[in-house]
Design a protein around this motif. Structure first.
Motif, PDB file in Angstrom:
ATOM      1  N   THR A 191     -13.010   5.497   6.559  1.00 23.08           N
ATOM      2  CA  THR A 191     -11.432   6.258   6.649  1.00 23.08           C
ATOM      3  C   THR A 191     -11.131   6.243   5.314  1.00 23.08           C
ATOM      4  O   THR A 191     -11.225   6.136   3.761  1.00 23.08           O
ATOM      5  CB  THR A 191     -11.128   4.982   7.008  1.00 23.08           C
ATOM      6  OG1 THR A 191      -9.944   4.994   7.699  1.00 23.08           O
ATOM      7  CG2 THR A 191     -10.391   3.852   6.330  1.00 23.08           C
ATOM      8  N   ILE A 192      -9.651   7.328   4.770  1.00 22.08           N
ATOM      9  CA  ILE A 192      -9.128   6.793   4.171  1.00 22.08           C
ATOM     10  C   ILE A 192      -7.678   6.831   4.950  1.00 22.08           C
ATOM     11  O   ILE A 192      -7.397   7.037   5.324  1.00 22.08           O
ATOM     12  CB  ILE A 192      -9.285   8.299   3.750  1.00 22.08           C
ATOM     13  CG1 ILE A 192     -10.778   8.344   2.922  1.00 22.08           C
ATOM     14  CG2 ILE A 192      -8.114   8.580   2.143  1.00 22.08           C
ATOM     15  CD1 ILE A 192     -10.509  10.509   3.330  1.00 22.08           C
ATOM     16  N   ALA A 193      -7.022   6.157   3.086  1.00 25.00           N
ATOM     17  CA  ALA A 193      -5.840   5.550   4.102  1.00 25.00           C
ATOM     18  C   ALA A 193      -4.980   6.148   2.389  1.00 25.00           C
ATOM     19  O   ALA A 193      -5.087   5.772   1.194  1.00 25.00           O
ATOM     20  CB  ALA A 193      -5.621   3.584   3.243  1.00 25.00           C
ATOM     21  N   VAL A 194      -3.894   6.394   2.727  1.00 27.89           N
ATOM     22  CA  VAL A 194      -2.801   8.215   1.797  1.00 27.89           C
ATOM     23  C   VAL A 194      -1.819   6.860   1.885  1.00 27.89           C
ATOM     24  O   VAL A 194      -0.854   6.622   2.884  1.00 27.89           O
ATOM     25  CB  VAL A 194      -2.171   9.633   2.567  1.00 27.89           C
ATOM     26  CG1 VAL A 194      -1.629  10.373   1.429  1.00 27.89           C
ATOM     27  CG2 VAL A 194      -3.831  10.052   2.785  1.00 27.89           C
ATOM     28  N   MET A 195      -1.132   6.722   0.605  1.00 30.77           N
ATOM     29  CA  MET A 195      -0.110   5.443   0.049  1.00 30.77           C
ATOM     30  C   MET A 195       0.401   6.034  -0.300  1.00 30.77           C
ATOM     31  O   MET A 195       0.808   7.214  -0.783  1.00 30.77           O
ATOM     32  CB  MET A 195      -0.462   4.533  -0.003  1.00 30.77           C
ATOM     33  CG  MET A 195      -2.048   3.312  -0.074  1.00 30.77           C
ATOM     34  SD  MET A 195      -1.316   3.322   0.862  1.00 30.77           S
ATOM     35  CE  MET A 195      -0.909   1.758   1.235  1.00 30.77           C
ATOM     36  N   ALA A 196       1.910   5.635   0.268  1.00 33.40           N
ATOM     37  CA  ALA A 196       3.760   6.042  -0.195  1.00 33.40           C
ATOM     38  C   ALA A 196       4.026   5.868  -1.953  1.00 33.40           C
ATOM     39  O   ALA A 196       4.847   6.436  -2.524  1.00 33.40           O
ATOM     40  CB  ALA A 196       4.671   5.437   0.674  1.00 33.40           C
ATOM     41  N   GLY A 197       3.004   4.647  -1.991  1.00 33.47           N
ATOM     42  CA  GLY A 197       3.721   3.671  -3.440  1.00 33.47           C
ATOM     43  C   GLY A 197       2.457   4.097  -4.466  1.00 33.47           C
ATOM     44  O   GLY A 197       1.164   4.654  -4.002  1.00 33.47           O
ATOM     45  N   GLY A 198       2.330   3.677  -5.444  1.00 30.76           N
ATOM     46  CA  GLY A 198       1.275   3.466  -6.673  1.00 30.76           C
ATOM     47  C   GLY A 198       0.065   2.602  -6.054  1.00 30.76           C
ATOM     48  O   GLY A 198      -0.023   1.209  -4.977  1.00 30.76           O
ATOM     49  N   LEU A 199      -1.557   2.589  -6.418  1.00 32.52           N
ATOM     50  CA  LEU A 199      -2.091   2.613  -5.587  1.00 32.52           C
ATOM     51  C   LEU A 199      -2.458   0.655  -6.678  1.00 32.52           C
ATOM     52  O   LEU A 199      -3.717   0.184  -6.501  1.00 32.52           O
ATOM     53  CB  LEU A 199      -3.691   2.996  -5.703  1.00 32.52           C
ATOM     54  CG  LEU A 199      -3.242   4.002  -5.181  1.00 32.52           C
ATOM     55  CD1 LEU A 199      -4.774   5.138  -5.119  1.00 32.52           C
ATOM     56  CD2 LEU A 199      -3.070   4.189  -3.283  1.00 32.52           C
ATOM     57  N   ASP A 200      -1.683   0.120  -7.900  1.00 31.84           N
ATOM     58  CA  ASP A 200      -2.196  -1.009  -8.671  1.00 31.84           C
ATOM     59  C   ASP A 200      -1.551  -1.706  -7.397  1.00 31.84           C
ATOM     60  O   ASP A 200      -2.061  -2.962  -7.779  1.00 31.84           O
ATOM     61  CB  ASP A 200      -0.849  -1.144  -9.125  1.00 31.84           C
ATOM     62  CG  ASP A 200       0.111  -0.714  -9.426  1.00 31.84           C
ATOM     63  OD1 ASP A 200       0.618  -0.055  -8.511  1.00 31.84           O
ATOM     64  OD2 ASP A 200       0.728  -1.170  -9.824  1.00 31.84           O
ATOM     65  N   ARG A 201      -0.707  -2.126  -5.949  1.00 35.83           N
ATOM     66  CA  ARG A 201      -0.902  -3.072  -5.160  1.00 35.83           C
ATOM     67  C   ARG A 201      -1.267  -2.785  -3.949  1.00 35.83           C
ATOM     68  O   ARG A 201      -0.916  -1.275  -3.707  1.00 35.83           O
ATOM     69  CB  ARG A 201       0.735  -3.927  -5.182  1.00 35.83           C
ATOM     70  CG  ARG A 201       1.434  -2.388  -5.065  1.00 35.83           C
ATOM     71  CD  ARG A 201       3.418  -3.077  -5.328  1.00 35.83           C
ATOM     72  NE  ARG A 201       3.947  -2.233  -4.740  1.00 35.83           N
ATOM     73  CZ  ARG A 201       5.150  -2.681  -4.323  1.00 35.83           C
ATOM     74  NH1 ARG A 201       5.230  -4.375  -3.605  1.00 35.83           N
ATOM     75  NH2 ARG A 201       6.363  -1.828  -3.611  1.00 35.83           N
ATOM     76  N   PHE A 202      -1.349  -2.938  -3.127  1.00 36.40           N
ATOM     77  CA  PHE A 202      -2.081  -2.683  -1.380  1.00 36.40           C
ATOM     78  C   PHE A 202      -0.865  -3.424  -0.974  1.00 36.40           C
ATOM     79  O   PHE A 202      -0.440  -3.826  -0.485  1.00 36.40           O
ATOM     80  CB  PHE A 202      -2.709  -3.999  -0.912  1.00 36.40           C
ATOM     81  CG  PHE A 202      -4.526  -3.411  -1.442  1.00 36.40           C
ATOM     82  CD1 PHE A 202      -4.580  -2.422  -1.815  1.00 36.40           C
ATOM     83  CD2 PHE A 202      -4.430  -4.710  -1.765  1.00 36.40           C
ATOM     84  CE1 PHE A 202      -5.839  -2.164  -2.686  1.00 36.40           C
ATOM     85  CE2 PHE A 202      -5.713  -4.014  -2.468  1.00 36.40           C
ATOM     86  CZ  PHE A 202      -6.766  -3.436  -2.753  1.00 36.40           C
ATOM     87  N   TYR A 203       0.519  -1.959  -0.127  1.00 33.44           N
ATOM     88  CA  TYR A 203       1.366  -2.486   0.823  1.00 33.44           C
ATOM     89  C   TYR A 203       0.880  -1.468   2.126  1.00 33.44           C
ATOM     90  O   TYR A 203       0.094  -0.339   1.897  1.00 33.44           O
ATOM     91  CB  TYR A 203       2.322  -1.565   0.048  1.00 33.44           C
ATOM     92  CG  TYR A 203       3.899  -1.619   0.312  1.00 33.44           C
ATOM     93  CD1 TYR A 203       4.600  -2.728   0.073  1.00 33.44           C
ATOM     94  CD2 TYR A 203       3.887  -0.619   1.032  1.00 33.44           C
ATOM     95  CE1 TYR A 203       5.621  -2.638   1.433  1.00 33.44           C
ATOM     96  CE2 TYR A 203       5.643  -0.788   2.049  1.00 33.44           C
ATOM     97  CZ  TYR A 203       6.244  -1.587   1.988  1.00 33.44           C
ATOM     98  OH  TYR A 203       7.958  -1.743   1.984  1.00 33.44           O
ATOM     99  N   PRO A 204       1.394  -2.077   2.650  1.00 36.42           N
ATOM    100  CA  PRO A 204       2.905  -3.314   2.771  1.00 36.42           C
ATOM    101  C   PRO A 204       1.702  -4.416   2.849  1.00 36.42           C
ATOM    102  O   PRO A 204       0.338  -4.277   3.086  1.00 36.42           O
ATOM    103  CB  PRO A 204       3.249  -3.114   3.950  1.00 36.42           C
ATOM    104  CG  PRO A 204       2.130  -2.192   5.096  1.00 36.42           C
ATOM    105  CD  PRO A 204       1.281  -1.516   4.754  1.00 36.42           C
ATOM    106  N   ALA A 205       2.669  -5.922   2.396  1.00 32.88           N
ATOM    107  CA  ALA A 205       2.113  -6.896   1.979  1.00 32.88           C
ATOM    108  C   ALA A 205       1.131  -7.217   3.213  1.00 32.88           C
ATOM    109  O   ALA A 205       0.428  -8.258   3.587  1.00 32.88           O
ATOM    110  CB  ALA A 205       2.737  -8.003   1.548  1.00 32.88           C
ATOM    111  N   GLY A 206       1.639  -6.818   4.167  1.00 30.71           N
ATOM    112  CA  GLY A 206       0.941  -7.799   5.540  1.00 30.71           C
ATOM    113  C   GLY A 206      -0.480  -7.132   5.768  1.00 30.71           C
ATOM    114  O   GLY A 206      -1.137  -7.327   6.713  1.00 30.71           O
ATOM    115  N   ASN A 207      -0.681  -5.701   5.608  1.00 30.38           N
ATOM    116  CA  ASN A 207      -1.998  -5.486   5.392  1.00 30.38           C
ATOM    117  C   ASN A 207      -2.631  -5.540   4.694  1.00 30.38           C
ATOM    118  O   ASN A 207      -3.730  -4.709   3.742  1.00 30.38           O
ATOM    119  CB  ASN A 207      -1.669  -3.700   6.028  1.00 30.38           C
ATOM    120  CG  ASN A 207      -0.826  -3.469   7.656  1.00 30.38           C
ATOM    121  OD1 ASN A 207      -1.304  -4.510   8.315  1.00 30.38           O
ATOM    122  ND2 ASN A 207      -0.989  -2.435   7.813  1.00 30.38           N
TER     123      ASN A 207
END
Length: 420
Positions: free
Chosen positions: A205-221
């Motif tokens: 699996t690959i997650a395409v994120m909408a923000g920077g990769l220095d943190r995992f967002y959303p926090a609940g995930n």
């Protein structure tokens, strides 16, 4: 510094300065190249050079995007605030420390599917994770599964069956790391993925994120995204530290669609953002599948809409998805597929506060805080807009009841009393 490092630094800086899918920025980079475009943005003051101004205007006109707001002068005005604080070397070092890096157009592992985006292609792609980066260049192995954040048990169940079945047949599942359908798609793919000791690790699996990769967002995930990092890949077109705003979520959808030969909408409401991903996929001639649900379920109305309009093929299991993917492979993801049609019927859902806002006002709205006021200068940096655009936007948002002036700056307001 050699030319390769100059190019890397410039493109890393551009991902900090220019918003995703800013066609003015894309045109400037196409004409001058990343190094000279970055230097112009960082060093030039006053009006844009006349030759560059005309070349950008001609290229945008050729792409049907010659609006006044897309002029090079307007672009330089909105980029300068961020350019003054950009530090691409620090961003590159941070991602290196996190076990990640950056891909540039022309790199061996640059996603082939991005060629279909034209001026909408990202300037660079940040990545993080232990999965083999080579997977990004194999669109026929990549299947997107997207859908509503407020997924039902039915939606989660069918998503798990689809993702698990596809991974067992060698596919890699791409989604957006969000709650609901996205999370279930990632979870199910990870459950079927290869053992961690496999080297190089073939990501499931690959997650395409909408923000920077220095943190995992959303926090609940966070726990889920850490697992994706440990066993798969996370990618983003924005620099580390960038906030995931509504605009960036919307633009992230085009990357998901471009990466994959097949996009599946497993459960979606009539106005779900997942339909945006399907729309992008169909426009690029990629295959689109949609899972039917109960006619009484609002959570399946978007899927039924896609099927009814002929924008998606009805699928009910992984075998049918693979059959659809086989059609896509045989056609070599040809661009001959008809574009997604307009809705032939209308349905009414509650209006959102931000419906109908222009792009610049939407960017400004995303930058407005709920409690601690921000100054005009701070909003210019966060929104990536010029001072003139900020002042005009604040006036328009105030008139709509979406912004309020305080002695210390500006805050967000919700006309209906709560976020929508």
């Amino acid at each position: 510094m050699d030319q390769t490092n100059d190019e890397t630094t410039a493109r890393a800086g551009l991902t900090r300065i220019i918003e995703p899918n800013d066609q003015t920025g894309a045109a400037l980079v196409t004409i001058l190249g990343a190094i000279e475009a970055y230097r112009l943005i960082r060093e030039h003051t006053g009006p844009a050079p006349a030759r560059a101004q005309q070349q950008v205007a001609d290229l945008l006109d050729a792409h049907g995007a010659s609006r006044t707001s897309l002029r090079l002068d307007a672009g330089l005005d909105r980029w300068r605030a961020r350019a003054s604080i950009a530090n691409p070397q620090a961003d590159l070092q941070l991602m290196n420390n996190l076990g990640g890096g950056i891909l540039l157009p022309g790199d061996e592992n640059w996603p082939r599917g991005f060629d279909a985006l034209g001026l909408a292609a990202p300037h660079a792609l940040w990545y993080r994770g232990k999965g083999a980066i080579e997977t990004l260049r194999e669109p026929n192995r990549l299947v997107a599964i997207v859908g509503s954040r407020d997924a039902t048990e039915y939606g989660r169940t069918i998503t798990a069956e689809l993702a698990g079945g596809l991974v067992r047949h060698g596919m890699c599942i791409v989604s957006g790391g969000a709650y609901g359908i996205d999370a279930r798609a990632h979870e199910s793919a990870l459950a079927e993925g290869p053992p961690e000791e496999e080297t190089p690790l073939r990501p499931s699996t690959i997650a395409v994120m909408a923000g920077g990769l220095d943190r995992f967002y959303p926090a609940g995930n966070e726990d889920l995204l850490y697992r994706v990092h440990r066993e798969g890949l996370l990618i983003s077109e924005v620099a580390p530290g960038a906030t995931p705003t509504r605009w960036r979520f919307l633009q992230r959808n085009r990357l998901i669609a471009a990466l994959c030969a097949l996009t599946i909408v497993s459960e979606a409401r009539w106005r779900s953002g997942a339909l945006s991903t399907a729309h992008h996929a169909a426009e690029m001639g990629r295959e689109v599948g949609a899972v039917p649900g109960s006619v009484y379920s609002a959570n399946s109305a978007g899927c039924h809409r896609l099927i009814r309009e002929g924008a998606a093929t009805l699928i009910t299991d992984a075998a049918e998805a693979l059959e659809l993917l086989g059609t896509s492979i045989a056609a070599n993801t040809s661009n001959g597929s008809p574009p997604m049609g307009e809705a032939s019927a209308t349905k009414t859902e509650d209006a959102r506060d931000y419906d109908g806002l222009a792009v610049q006002d939407l960017l400004l709205l995303d930058a407005l805080p709920i409690r601690s006021p921000r100054t005009v200068d701070e909003l210019a940096i966060l929104a990536g807009l010029g001072i003139g655009s900020i002042l005009g936007g604040l006036s328009r948002l105030t008139a709509k009841g979406l912004a309020q002036s305080k002695p210390e700056g500006w805050i967000r307001r919700y006309p209906n009393g709560k976020p929508r």
